[in-house]
Scaffold this motif. Structure first.
Motif, short mmCIF file in Angstrom:
data_model
loop_
_atom_site.label_atom_id
_atom_site.label_comp_id
_atom_site.label_asym_id
_atom_site.label_seq_id
_atom_site.Cartn_x
_atom_site.Cartn_y
_atom_site.Cartn_z
N ARG A 48 0.88 -1.17 0.00
CA ARG A 48 0.00 0.00 0.00
C ARG A 48 0.92 1.23 0.00
O ARG A 48 1.47 1.62 1.03
N ASN A 49 1.13 1.79 -1.18
CA ASN A 49 2.08 2.90 -1.32
C ASN A 49 1.59 4.15 -0.60
O ASN A 49 0.39 4.47 -0.60
N ALA A 50 2.52 4.89 -0.01
CA ALA A 50 2.19 6.07 0.77
C ALA A 50 1.38 7.08 -0.04
O ALA A 50 0.42 7.67 0.47
N HIS A 51 1.76 7.29 -1.30
CA HIS A 51 1.10 8.33 -2.10
C HIS A 51 -0.32 7.94 -2.51
O HIS A 51 -1.08 8.81 -2.97
N GLU A 52 -0.70 6.68 -2.33
CA GLU A 52 -2.05 6.23 -2.67
C GLU A 52 -3.04 6.41 -1.52
O GLU A 52 -4.25 6.22 -1.71
N ARG A 53 -2.55 6.77 -0.36
CA ARG A 53 -3.43 6.89 0.80
C ARG A 53 -4.41 8.05 0.65
O ARG A 53 -4.17 8.99 -0.11
N GLY A 54 -5.51 7.96 1.40
CA GLY A 54 -6.46 9.07 1.43
C GLY A 54 -5.87 10.28 2.11
O GLY A 54 -4.92 10.17 2.89
N ARG A 55 -6.45 11.45 1.81
CA ARG A 55 -5.93 12.69 2.36
C ARG A 55 -7.05 13.47 3.03
O ARG A 55 -8.20 13.47 2.58
N ALA A 56 -6.68 14.16 4.11
CA ALA A 56 -7.60 15.09 4.77
C ALA A 56 -6.79 16.30 5.22
O ALA A 56 -5.69 16.14 5.76
N SER A 57 -7.32 17.49 4.99
CA SER A 57 -6.63 18.71 5.39
C SER A 57 -7.67 19.71 5.91
O SER A 57 -8.62 20.05 5.21
N PHE A 58 -7.48 20.14 7.16
CA PHE A 58 -8.42 21.06 7.79
C PHE A 58 -7.71 22.30 8.34
O PHE A 58 -8.22 22.95 9.25
N GLY A 59 -6.52 22.59 7.80
CA GLY A 59 -5.77 23.71 8.32
C GLY A 59 -4.96 23.31 9.54
O GLY A 59 -3.72 23.26 9.49
N TRP A 60 -5.64 23.01 10.63
CA TRP A 60 -4.95 22.60 11.86
C TRP A 60 -4.50 21.15 11.82
O TRP A 60 -3.63 20.74 12.59
N LEU A 61 -5.09 20.36 10.89
CA LEU A 61 -4.79 18.92 10.79
C LEU A 61 -4.53 18.54 9.35
O LEU A 61 -5.33 18.86 8.46
N ASN A 62 -3.43 17.85 9.12
CA ASN A 62 -3.17 17.18 7.85
C ASN A 62 -3.00 15.70 8.14
O ASN A 62 -2.23 15.32 9.03
N SER A 63 -3.72 14.86 7.39
CA SER A 63 -3.74 13.45 7.70
C SER A 63 -3.68 12.61 6.42
O SER A 63 -4.21 13.02 5.38
N ARG A 64 -3.04 11.47 6.53
CA ARG A 64 -3.00 10.48 5.45
C ARG A 64 -3.62 9.19 5.99
O ARG A 64 -3.20 8.69 7.03
N HIS A 65 -4.63 8.68 5.27
CA HIS A 65 -5.41 7.55 5.73
C HIS A 65 -5.04 6.29 4.94
O HIS A 65 -5.28 6.23 3.72
N THR A 66 -4.49 5.29 5.61
CA THR A 66 -4.19 4.02 4.96
C THR A 66 -5.47 3.30 4.57
O THR A 66 -5.54 2.66 3.51
N PHE A 67 -6.49 3.40 5.43
CA PHE A 67 -7.78 2.76 5.19
C PHE A 67 -8.89 3.82 5.20
O PHE A 67 -8.69 4.94 5.67
N SER A 68 -10.06 3.44 4.69
CA SER A 68 -11.20 4.36 4.66
C SER A 68 -11.45 4.95 6.04
O SER A 68 -11.47 4.23 7.04
N PHE A 69 -11.65 6.28 6.06
CA PHE A 69 -11.84 6.98 7.33
C PHE A 69 -12.45 8.33 7.05
O PHE A 69 -12.02 9.04 6.14
N GLY A 70 -13.44 8.73 7.85
CA GLY A 70 -14.05 10.05 7.69
C GLY A 70 -14.62 10.23 6.30
O GLY A 70 -15.41 9.42 5.81
N HIS A 71 -14.20 11.32 5.63
CA HIS A 71 -14.71 11.62 4.29
C HIS A 71 -14.01 10.79 3.21
O HIS A 71 -14.44 10.82 2.04
N TYR A 72 -12.96 10.08 3.57
CA TYR A 72 -12.25 9.25 2.59
C TYR A 72 -12.84 7.84 2.61
O TYR A 72 -12.79 7.16 3.63
N TYR A 73 -13.39 7.44 1.46
CA TYR A 73 -13.98 6.10 1.36
C TYR A 73 -13.44 5.40 0.14
O TYR A 73 -13.49 5.93 -0.97
N ASP A 74 -12.88 4.21 0.35
CA ASP A 74 -12.37 3.37 -0.72
C ASP A 74 -12.72 1.94 -0.39
O ASP A 74 -12.14 1.35 0.54
N PRO A 75 -13.70 1.34 -1.08
CA PRO A 75 -14.14 -0.02 -0.73
C PRO A 75 -13.04 -1.05 -0.85
O PRO A 75 -13.14 -2.13 -0.28
#
Length: 229
Positions: free
Chosen positions: A5-32
């Motif tokens: 599971r390559n790092a650049h393929e992970r989901g992304r979330a950015s809220f200004g105060w938080l930057n996150s990379r999601h290995t698995f589906s989480f929050g607004h990032y959904y990948d079946p």
């Protein structure tokens, strides 16, 4: 079998105060195709701005592990725990039948970087719990989490084990897997060969039908190794 599971393929979330990379589906990032692996449900690579953090919110029936990579975490929960975790420390919070908590970056100048990990428990309900420990950085594999607290590890409510792996360039280590067990390798720093497969920082590897994992550090390595049902 090893699936990267390559790092650049992970989901992304950015809220200004938080930057996150999601290995698995989480929050607004959904990948079946990436809903978790075995009982491992979440690996979030979080960066939190100074003075910011996660306001009080609730969880239940989840084993939640935090591993501080840089900076510190100020933790508070509804069981009365008020703790600070510093770089290198692990926290294991058992949500049980329900717990409220907050996690903040107490520094006004230094960013916080940590891995947030969720593992599904074997049994639902029960008392919430809190554990915290620094396991140092001894070369090789160090048991961090286990169902029985072996070797001074934190106790998890699942038949799962978590190891930290530190290796200098050229050093090797190995882990035997019993039949039917699976593993996940999450590389934090360096470059690592796992049974001949190369991982870069942020990469993960889903492993099944392997009896042994052979690790070689191609550059100095810090990694987490999950042994799973």
């Amino acid at each position: 079998m090893i699936t990267i599971r390559n790092a650049h393929e992970r989901g992304r979330a950015s809220f200004g105060w938080l930057n996150s990379r999601h290995t698995f589906s989480f929050g607004h990032y959904y990948d079946p195709a990436h809903m978790g692996f075995s009982r491992l449900r979440v690996i979030n690579d979080d960066s939190v701005a100074p003075g910011a953090g996660f306001e009080t919110h609730g969880h239940r029936d989840m084993e939640i592990i935090s591993y501080v990579l840089e900076g510190s975490i100020a933790h508070r929960d509804s069981s009365g725990n008020e703790k600070v975790l510093t770089t290198g420390e692990f926290q294991l919070m058992s949500a049980g039948r329900g717990i409220l908590h907050s996690e903040f970056n107490p520094s006004t100048t230094q960013p916080l970087k940590f891995l947030q990990i969720w593992i599904e428990p074997e049994v639902s309900g029960g008392e919430p719990g809190y554990q915290q420990k620094d396991f140092g950085n001894e070369p090789g594999l160090t048991l961090v989490v286990s169902p029985d607290g072996a070797e001074g590890s934190l106790v998890i409510k699942q038949d799962a084990r978590l190891y930290q792996l530190w290796l200098e360039q050229g050093q090797e280590s190995s882990l035997a897997l019993t039949s039917g067990r699976r593993a996940w390798v999450q590389l934090v720093e360096g470059e690592l060969s796992v049974n001949g497969e190369r991982l870069a920082p942020g990469d993960g590897a889903a492993i099944s039908n392997e009896s042994r994992l052979d690790f070689t550090a191609l550059r100095p390595v810090r990694a987490l190794i999950f042994e799973l049902p």
